[in-house]
Design an enzyme around this catalytic site. Structure first.
Site, PDB file in Angstrom:
ATOM      1  N   THR A  13       0.818  -1.220   0.000  1.00  0.00           N
ATOM      2  CA  THR A  13       0.000   0.000   0.000  1.00  0.00           C
ATOM      3  C   THR A  13       0.849   1.266   0.000  1.00  0.00           C
ATOM      4  O   THR A  13       0.490   2.264  -0.629  1.00  0.00           O
ATOM      5  CB  THR A  13      -0.934  -0.017   1.233  1.00  0.00           C
ATOM      6  OG1 THR A  13      -1.771  -1.161   1.120  1.00  0.00           O
ATOM      7  CG2 THR A  13      -1.802   1.216   1.311  1.00  0.00           C
ATOM      8  N   THR A  88       1.835  -4.383   4.326  1.00  0.00           N
ATOM      9  CA  THR A  88       1.723  -4.701   5.757  1.00  0.00           C
ATOM     10  C   THR A  88       1.203  -6.112   6.028  1.00  0.00           C
ATOM     11  O   THR A  88       1.406  -6.648   7.114  1.00  0.00           O
ATOM     12  CB  THR A  88       0.801  -3.686   6.462  1.00  0.00           C
ATOM     13  OG1 THR A  88      -0.463  -3.685   5.790  1.00  0.00           O
ATOM     14  CG2 THR A  88       1.397  -2.299   6.454  1.00  0.00           C
TER      15      THR A  88
HETATM   16  N1  ASP Z   1      -2.681  -5.588   1.071  1.00  0.00           N
HETATM   17  C1  ASP Z   1      -1.601  -4.642   1.221  1.00  0.00           C
HETATM   18  C2  ASP Z   1      -0.266  -5.385   1.141  1.00  0.00           C
HETATM   19  O1  ASP Z   1       0.095  -6.036   2.093  1.00  0.00           O
HETATM   20  C3  ASP Z   1      -1.724  -3.954   2.500  1.00  0.00           C
HETATM   21  C4  ASP Z   1      -0.604  -3.045   2.824  1.00  0.00           C
HETATM   22  O2  ASP Z   1       0.326  -2.861   2.091  1.00  0.00           O
HETATM   23  O3  ASP Z   1      -0.679  -2.481   3.894  1.00  0.00           O
HETATM   24  O4  ASP Z   1       0.421  -5.238   0.163  1.00  0.00           O
END
Ligand code: ASP
Length: 325
Positions: A13, A88
Site C-alpha cells: 500500500t 503490511t
Molecule cells: N494488502 C496490502 C499489502 O500487504 C496492504 C498493505 O500494504 O498495507 O500489500
C-alpha cells in the site's frame, strides 16, 4: 552528518495509489520515488527496487532476494542502515525471516502504510521518514530487524498486524514497542534480550511448511490430508496453552510417525504454550507424542522459523531446541 541509508522498495500500500473509484492498486510508477527531495534531506539514499508486489504475493523467494541485497551492501561498506518498504499483510514474516537469518552489522527497519500515497491521512511518507530516522540512529544498532510505523519501534520477533485498517495496526502483544519516534528524537526504552542467528541455504525456499488453526470440534481429516501431501513441516495454532480437540490426535500422530515435525503455538496471541493438560488432546499428551512446543511466536512466524530450522536439520530434538530459545 547525514547517514548513508539503503532504501529497498518492495511494494504494498505504501507504494500504491487510490483511483477515482476508490480502488487501491500499484501504478506505473512507485509514488515513493517522487519523494526524493524530502527523503534526501534526511540521508544519502541508495535506492533499490527488486520487485513491486502487494505483500500477499511475497514468497520465501522474495525474502531471500532481500537477504542477498542486504548482505551485498554490508560487504561493500559505506551503508549505515537500511529501510525496507513492504506491504503490511506479510510484513512481519519478511521482517522476522531477515531477523533470524541476517548477520549484517547495520540497523534494518521495515515499514509500510495503511493508507495509500494519495489518500487523505496517508501514513506512507510519514512512516518512511520515521524509518529513515530510526535506521540512521546509533541507538538502533544491535537490536535486530526493527518494524517502524505510527511513531512506534517494534522488534521483528514480537510485532504483529492486529487490525485490518487502523494506522496503529502494528503491535507487540505482551511486550509493547521497544522505542518511540518523536518530532525531535528517537527513544529506545527496551533492549531485546536474545538475538538468534541462523545460516541458511538457497534450498530454504523449496520447502513446504503449512500453518493450520485449531477449532472446537476439529477432527483428524485435515491432518491426514496434509500427511499425504508430504509437506516438510506443520505448525498448528492450537487452543489455549497448547491443547487440541481429541479427534485430531490420531492425525497428529500420523504426521509424527512420518517424521514430519509438528510445532504447536497458541491461537491466543499472548502467552506461551506448555504441556500442562493431561486429558486426551491436552498439551502434556501432545508433548509426550513428540509435538514441538514453541516459545510464544505466533503461527506465521513459527512457520518461518520452522522453514529456517528444516534448512539446518531434520533432527526433532534440535528443532525443538531452536523453538525453546
Ligand atoms: N494488502 C496490502 C499489502 O500487504 C496492504 C498493505 O500494504 O498495507 O500489500
Amino acid at each position: 552528518m547525514k547517514k548513508n541509508i539503503l532504501l529497498i522498495h518492495t511494494g504494498g500500500t505504501i507504494s500504491m495509489s487510490e483511483d477515482k473509484t476508490g480502488a487501491v492498486k500499484p501504478g506505473e510508477k512507485n509514488p515513493l520515488t517522487e519523494e526524493g527531495q524530502i527523503l534526501s534531506s534526511l540521508a544519502n539514499l541508495v535506492v533499490e527496487e527488486p520487485f513491486n508486489l502487494p505483500s500477499p504475493h511475497i514468497t520465501m523467494k522474495n525474502m531471500m532476494i532481500l537477504k542477498e541485497i542486504l548482505e551485498r551492501y554490508d560487504q561493500s561498506s559505506g551503508i549505515d542502515g537500511a529501510v525496507i518498504t513492504h506491504g503490511t499483510d506479510t510484513l512481519e514474516e519478511t521482517a522476522y525471516f531477515l531477523d533470524l537469518t541476517l548477520q549484517t552489522k547495520y540497523p534494518i527497519v521495515v515499514t509500510g502504510a495503511m493508507r495509500s500515497s494519495n489518500e487523505i491521512g496517508s501514513d506512507g511518507l510519514y512512516n518512511l521518514i520515521s524509518s529513515i530516522r530510526v535506521a540512521s540512529s546509533e541507538d538502533a544498532q544491535n537490536k535486530g530487524v526493527l518494524v517502524v510505523l505510527n511513531d512506534e519501534i517494534h522488534t521483528a520477533e514480537n510485532v504483529t498486524k492486529t487490525h485490518t485498517s487502523n494506522v496503529s495496526t502494528f503491535q507487540s502483544p505482551q511486550f509493547g514497542p521497544i522505542g518511540l519516534v518523536t518530532k525531535q528524537d528517537i527513544f529506545f526504552h527496551h533492549m531485546p534480550s536474545y538475538r538468534e542467528k541462523y545460516e541458511i541455504s538457497a534450498s530454504c525456499k523449496q520447502r513446504n511448511v503449512v500453518l493450520i488453526k485449531a477449532h472446537a470440534g476439529m477432527d483428524a481429516s485435515l491432518f491426514y490430508a496434509i500427511r499425504d501431501l508430504e509437506v516438510n513441516g506443520v505448525v498448528i495454532e492450537a487452543l489455549g496453552q497448547g491443547n487440541m480437540p481429541p479427534a485430531t490426535v490420531p492425525g497428529i500422530q500420523a504426521l509424527i510417525e512420518r517424521n514430519i515435525p509438528v510445532v504447536i503455538v497458541s491461537r491466543a496471541f499472548n502467552g506461551i504454550v506448555q504441556g500442562v493438560y493431561a486429558y486426551e488432546g491436552g498439551g502434556k499428551q501432545l508433548k509426550e507424542m513428540g509435538v514441538i512446543f514453541s516459545n510464544g511466536l505466533n503461527g506465521q512466524k513459527a512457520r518461518i522459523k520452522l522453514l529456517v530450522a528444516l534448512d539446518r536439520t531434520n533432527n526433532m530434538n534440535e528443532i525443538a531446541e531452536m523453538f525453546r530459545l
